[in-house]
Design an enzyme around this catalytic site. Sequence first.
Site: not given
Length: 369
Positions: A164, A233
């Site tokens: 992330k 992401s």
Amino acid sequence: MRTTSVGVFRIATTGPGDVSGLMDVIGSGAIDPNAILAILGKTEGNGGVNDFTREYAVAALCTALAPKLGLSAKAVEQRIAFVMSGGTEGVLSPHITVFTRSEAEGPAGLSGKRLSIGMAHTRDFLPEELGRSAQITETAKAVQTAMADAGINDPADVHFVQIKCPLLTSERVAAANARGNTTATTSAYSSMAYSRGASALGVAVALDEIGADVGDEDVLRRYDLFSKVASTSSGIELMHNVVIVLGNSASSASGFVIGHAVMEDAIDASAALSALNSVGLGAAPQTTAGRTLVNIFAKAEASPDGAVRGFRHTMLEDTDISSTRHARAAVGGLIAGLAGTGAIYVSGGAEHQGPAGGGPVAAIARLSD
């Protein structure tokens, strides 16, 4: 070497704020909240800069877990790695996958290597560092730290690295400008790709998939440079990278295994099937010869050259729907058909994550007792 036991639980959600399924599993005793290391989720947002379903889901989970752990919600977010991927287009179904890890008694004593998980964080980045060498270098360091945390020594045993990473906002760009610096882009949406790409290149460096001489000028340009196991992401809710390494280790006493393959393009069904085969599974049904599919994790993107196997696609030219949403729907449908379920983790934006237009796909299977 310590022996660990890793558990994996896929739990359906009725919305980004739904924590009832997780609370039910905790209440049954199947999950010890103190053993939760990471939670990966798919939420039904747009996957863009303004997809607040990701932040909402994390807030709901932290609030629910806080009393179980005797911590504040903020402390829970620091303790557990949360990676929420927005966008459940097509047949994709919102869900979370919970990974637990605990110490196991004595040596593993099992045949073959079993699923292991490790986690690490980078330092916070300055806005002007996103999508550039600093993010590549720091990510590579964090991947190696997470590998050590997972008890994995051989890069060949790493099958999926979930990251992330941050993105830019107008305020963050302004802060960089105030320091006399420029950012890789001034577009918040484009910054998502830069951050994902630099993070993926960091994985590739850490696993010796590419050389360490990669730099600013290679991000989103040298698409021949990529990692076969990276999944990144980006989100607005952080300024550092959260790194989760998933692989197989001889020090694990887990009842699960993981394997992967690499999709060459968005319709590469053979690669998705190879990922299932790598953990002893075939196409649906989900249980084969004492092995049960737990989840599939994949990346998807619209091929940047505008074609798939010689035929033009229009994903990059559609001004109504983002190309990442098209790609998630297409790849999600393909993999769901093979897996026999839409409750799979497909994330859009695969810059430097697999070959251009393709992406890695990993499968986790539960072994029968």
